[in-house]
Design an enzyme around this catalytic site. Sequence first.
Site, mmCIF file in Angstrom:
data_model
loop_
_atom_site.group_PDB
_atom_site.id
_atom_site.type_symbol
_atom_site.label_atom_id
_atom_site.label_comp_id
_atom_site.label_asym_id
_atom_site.label_seq_id
_atom_site.Cartn_x
_atom_site.Cartn_y
_atom_site.Cartn_z
ATOM 1 N N ARG A 47 0.859 -1.188 0.000
ATOM 2 C CA ARG A 47 0.000 0.000 0.000
ATOM 3 C C ARG A 47 0.889 1.228 0.000
ATOM 4 O O ARG A 47 1.806 1.328 0.816
ATOM 5 C CB ARG A 47 -0.899 -0.033 1.227
ATOM 6 C CG ARG A 47 -1.864 1.122 1.282
ATOM 7 C CD ARG A 47 -2.972 0.857 2.256
ATOM 8 N NE ARG A 47 -3.874 -0.201 1.788
ATOM 9 C CZ ARG A 47 -5.112 -0.375 2.237
ATOM 10 N NH1 ARG A 47 -5.600 0.416 3.161
ATOM 11 N NH2 ARG A 47 -5.881 -1.342 1.764
ATOM 12 N N LYS A 83 2.034 -7.641 5.010
ATOM 13 C CA LYS A 83 1.597 -6.468 4.247
ATOM 14 C C LYS A 83 2.677 -5.409 4.352
ATOM 15 O O LYS A 83 3.356 -5.311 5.384
ATOM 16 C CB LYS A 83 0.304 -5.902 4.836
ATOM 17 C CG LYS A 83 -0.461 -4.984 3.911
ATOM 18 C CD LYS A 83 -1.483 -5.773 3.117
ATOM 19 C CE LYS A 83 -2.297 -4.919 2.174
ATOM 20 N NZ LYS A 83 -3.425 -5.667 1.610
ATOM 21 N N ASP A 120 -1.541 -3.226 -4.113
ATOM 22 C CA ASP A 120 -2.628 -2.840 -3.208
ATOM 23 C C ASP A 120 -2.957 -1.373 -3.511
ATOM 24 O O ASP A 120 -2.494 -0.827 -4.513
ATOM 25 C CB ASP A 120 -2.203 -3.045 -1.739
ATOM 26 C CG ASP A 120 -3.406 -3.068 -0.800
ATOM 27 O OD1 ASP A 120 -4.128 -4.072 -0.789
ATOM 28 O OD2 ASP A 120 -3.637 -2.072 -0.094
ATOM 29 N N GLY A 186 -17.158 3.178 -3.521
ATOM 30 C CA GLY A 186 -15.788 3.108 -4.036
ATOM 31 C C GLY A 186 -15.759 2.424 -5.391
ATOM 32 O O GLY A 186 -16.096 1.249 -5.501
ATOM 33 N N ASP A 209 -18.012 7.586 -5.217
ATOM 34 C CA ASP A 209 -16.546 7.611 -5.122
ATOM 35 C C ASP A 209 -16.149 9.041 -4.763
ATOM 36 O O ASP A 209 -16.823 9.988 -5.156
ATOM 37 C CB ASP A 209 -15.901 7.188 -6.446
ATOM 38 C CG ASP A 209 -14.439 6.789 -6.245
ATOM 39 O OD1 ASP A 209 -14.148 5.578 -6.186
ATOM 40 O OD2 ASP A 209 -13.572 7.698 -6.130
ATOM 41 N N ASN A 267 -10.581 -3.751 2.669
ATOM 42 C CA ASN A 267 -9.950 -4.431 3.798
ATOM 43 C C ASN A 267 -10.291 -3.701 5.095
ATOM 44 O O ASN A 267 -10.414 -2.480 5.111
ATOM 45 C CB ASN A 267 -8.431 -4.452 3.616
ATOM 46 C CG ASN A 267 -7.991 -5.432 2.541
ATOM 47 O OD1 ASN A 267 -8.436 -6.573 2.497
ATOM 48 N ND2 ASN A 267 -7.126 -4.980 1.645
HETATM 49 N N1 PHE Z 1 -4.138 -6.357 -2.449
HETATM 50 C C1 PHE Z 1 -4.229 -7.781 -2.281
HETATM 51 C C2 PHE Z 1 -5.085 -8.072 -1.026
HETATM 52 O O1 PHE Z 1 -5.314 -7.211 -0.177
HETATM 53 C C3 PHE Z 1 -2.841 -8.337 -2.111
HETATM 54 C C4 PHE Z 1 -2.284 -9.225 -3.189
HETATM 55 C C5 PHE Z 1 -2.601 -9.101 -4.533
HETATM 56 C C6 PHE Z 1 -1.391 -10.205 -2.824
HETATM 57 C C7 PHE Z 1 -2.085 -9.977 -5.459
HETATM 58 C C8 PHE Z 1 -0.859 -11.079 -3.752
HETATM 59 C C9 PHE Z 1 -1.204 -10.967 -5.070
HETATM 60 O O2 PHE Z 1 -5.592 -9.159 -0.847
#
Ligand code: PHE
Length: 357
Positions: A47, A83, A120, A186, A209, A267
């Site tokens: 991110r 992450k 991300d 979004g 959005d 998330n």
């Molecule tokens: N952004 C994805 C998630 O939150 C992360 C991801 C994407 C990991 C592609 C591996 C491959 O789930």
Amino acid sequence: MQEGLIERSLASWGGEMLITHHDSLTGAWIVIAIHSTRLGPATGGTRMKEYPALADAVADALLLSEGMTLKFAVADFPRGGGKAVIAVRQGLDDEARAALLRQYGRLIRQLGGLYETGPDVGTSSADMDTIAQTGAPYVHSRTVEAGGAGDSGPATAAGTLAGIRATLAQRYGSQSLRGRRIVVQGAGSVGAILIGLLLEEGADVAFTDINPDTVRLVRERFGARVLSPDSAFDESCDLFSPCALGGILNETTIARLQCGAVAGCANNQLATTEDAERLRRHDILYAPDFVVSLGGAVAITGIEALGWAPQEATSRVSRIVSNALRHVFDVAQSEDVSTTVAARRLAEKRLSERTDA
Ligand code: PHE
């Protein structure tokens, strides 16, 4: 010892380790959270955005990395949770940004396979190519030209659609989308694809959005109804689908919701753990975010690391999401707990099974 914000979030985290690096050239902080390697290498997206302070970036990375552990465990998939957050300063130009990504790539390489990444919020497949050029193993979701499986958005959207269907089936007795009023909050890289899929299935979609350009593009492309970002919470609908940033379900917003169910791909949608109970009290069926949104990471990693056929990956993740949600809804009902508690129990069971093996 004095307790600051970072100490507090780390002490309650329960993850394995946190790696931080200050990039002196751009002033950015790189934060890599390794939450769990119990099921496999810690895997999760990168991110990139501005944060008020390092403590906020750390808190975000910690929470998001735990979410990845839960996603892979629920999917029974051989990866752990991790992450990365790159907290950038304002006005980063393209050249400095690429240098920063390469610095990040070298850091991943140093970790020697402990951590695997993907895109991300704020990063793309092209960025993954840049990171991979440093020899970092393993960088998922690179462009097809660079030998990767490309954008993870379509697989995340497909998994989210399957999650919405399972949630509608549980709540209203039918998984059909025809005529269902869905509000999508979004319209970014996943939300926009989801809106298209929902409309194809005959749903009555309204979306919002915060970016006016995104609103214009999505409206022109699909003709879906637009809501102002704030009024999305007050719109009467069958299902509310949060597909923007996290923390949006709190005491105030839950009281405003005029829907029977919530299922979306953002998330960490719940502001606090109590909000799961709060949704239950308001008689809103909540599909836990880490189940609904697992499609992208699982499909892409499945294709790139486990040799899944690309054309089968989306149907595979759709099946995983609907089966997991059905199980979660059953357990929540029979044990009289929130769906979040039920989904966490499922993940914890998978994690403990693996430790004993
Ligand atoms: N952004 C994805 C998630 O939150 C992360 C991801 C994407 C990991 C592609 C591996 C491959 O789930």
